[in-house]
Design a protein around this motif. Structure first.
Motif, PDB file in Angstrom:
ATOM      1  N   ILE A  35       0.852  -1.184   0.000  1.00 19.97           N
ATOM      2  CA  ILE A  35       0.000   0.000   0.000  1.00 19.97           C
ATOM      3  C   ILE A  35       0.892   1.240   0.000  1.00 19.97           C
ATOM      4  N   ASN A  36       0.537   2.210  -0.795  1.00 22.06           N
ATOM      5  CA  ASN A  36       1.242   3.485  -0.753  1.00 22.06           C
ATOM      6  C   ASN A  36       1.274   3.987   0.693  1.00 22.06           C
ATOM      7  N   PRO A  37       2.443   4.352   1.231  1.00 17.85           N
ATOM      8  CA  PRO A  37       2.536   4.721   2.653  1.00 17.85           C
ATOM      9  C   PRO A  37       1.571   5.821   3.089  1.00 17.85           C
ATOM     10  N   PHE A  38       1.345   6.825   2.263  1.00 16.26           N
ATOM     11  CA  PHE A  38       0.419   7.893   2.645  1.00 16.26           C
ATOM     12  C   PHE A  38      -1.027   7.389   2.654  1.00 16.26           C
ATOM     13  N   CYS A  39      -1.345   6.439   1.750  1.00 14.52           N
ATOM     14  CA  CYS A  39      -2.679   5.831   1.777  1.00 14.52           C
ATOM     15  C   CYS A  39      -2.867   5.007   3.044  1.00 14.52           C
ATOM     16  N   GLU A  40      -1.803   4.354   3.495  1.00 16.35           N
ATOM     17  CA  GLU A  40      -1.865   3.563   4.726  1.00 16.35           C
ATOM     18  C   GLU A  40      -2.146   4.470   5.928  1.00 16.35           C
TER      19      GLU A  40
END
Length: 249
Positions: A35-40
């Motif tokens: 998962i994209n870290p900012f989405c996480e």
């Protein structure tokens, strides 16, 4: 209150990427994806709103081929209630993504749509803002704190001059910054439960969204290799090199 969280599948942040032989894209074959870290961070914040009794449902949506279901299931293991996959094999630019997510929001009617501020592959930082413009929803980007009070979203956001606090009526769009929270790790029982949570698959053509070619990638190049440093034996030699070779003093 429902929170809708778009999540993106990207190459794991700890993996070294390489450019394809034809210089058209980043090679992703046989690389670990995540998962994209900012989405996480956005998923974590939505789950915390639910745990605080503010949100009643957290829905994650991802756009892409069947493999994005892995990131949707991971999001559900972190606490999301259900997932939506918008199925397409096309490489989509931020405006197309925003149009698709607008169609999803029209179906879901979420009170908060919470994006990561950007993805670590394209680094465009555009989809959340474009989505807000298309839907006419108020937006707060780069959020470092989110509160919900009296049907208002009170968001502290990071700006060049420090911090700015905004108050917006719901429904609203929020994009999350790095310092908003620290995402939890998924526990094994939650991973098993996530396999039984509902995941809806929708073909992109079924949304009735007209997508166009908005931009063309001409070439992708790897960054230039850094030159090796030079060891100096004295301060005088350092000053001499800074003055005559680097020409910075």
């Amino acid at each position: 209150m429902k929170v809708l969280v778009p999540v993106k599948r990207v190459v794991d942040a700890n993996v070294k990427v390489r450019v394809s032989a034809d210089n058209t894209k980043v090679e992703t074959a046989n690389l670990k994806m995540a998962i994209n870290p900012f989405c996480e961070i956005a998923v974590e914040e939505a789950v915390r709103l639910k745990e605080a009794g503010i949100a009643t449902e957290v829905v994650v949506v991802s756009i892409g081929p069947k493999v994005v279901q892995e990131q949707i299931r991971t999001s559900m293991a972190l606490g999301a209630d259900r997932g939506i996959q918008i199925e397409t094999d096309a490489e989509l630019v931020p405006l197309s993504l925003a149009k698709i997510l607008k169609a999803v929001q029209e179906k879901e009617n979420a009170e908060i749509v919470m994006f990561g501020k950007q993805s670590i592959d394209g680094d465009n930082n555009q989809t959340g803002q474009m989505f807000a413009a298309l839907t006419g929803m108020p937006q707060a980007t780069f959020a470092s704190e989110v509160k919900i009070e009296n049907n208002q979203a009170i968001v502290t956001r990071e700006v060049d001059g420090g911090l700015q606090t905004l108050s917006m009526p719901l429904p609203a769009v929020v994009t999350t910054d790095l310092r908003l929270n620290e995402p939890r790790y998924a526990k094994l029982p939650d991973i098993m439960k996530a396999k039984r949570k509902p995941l809806e698959v929708i073909a992109v053509d079924d949304l009735g969204v007209a997508l166009k070619e908005h931009q063309t990638v001409l070439k992708v190049n790897a960054p230039a290799a850094r030159e090796a440093g030079v060891m100096v034996s004295s301060v005088e030699e350092l000053v001499e090199k800074l003055q005559n070779e680097a020409k910075v003093i």
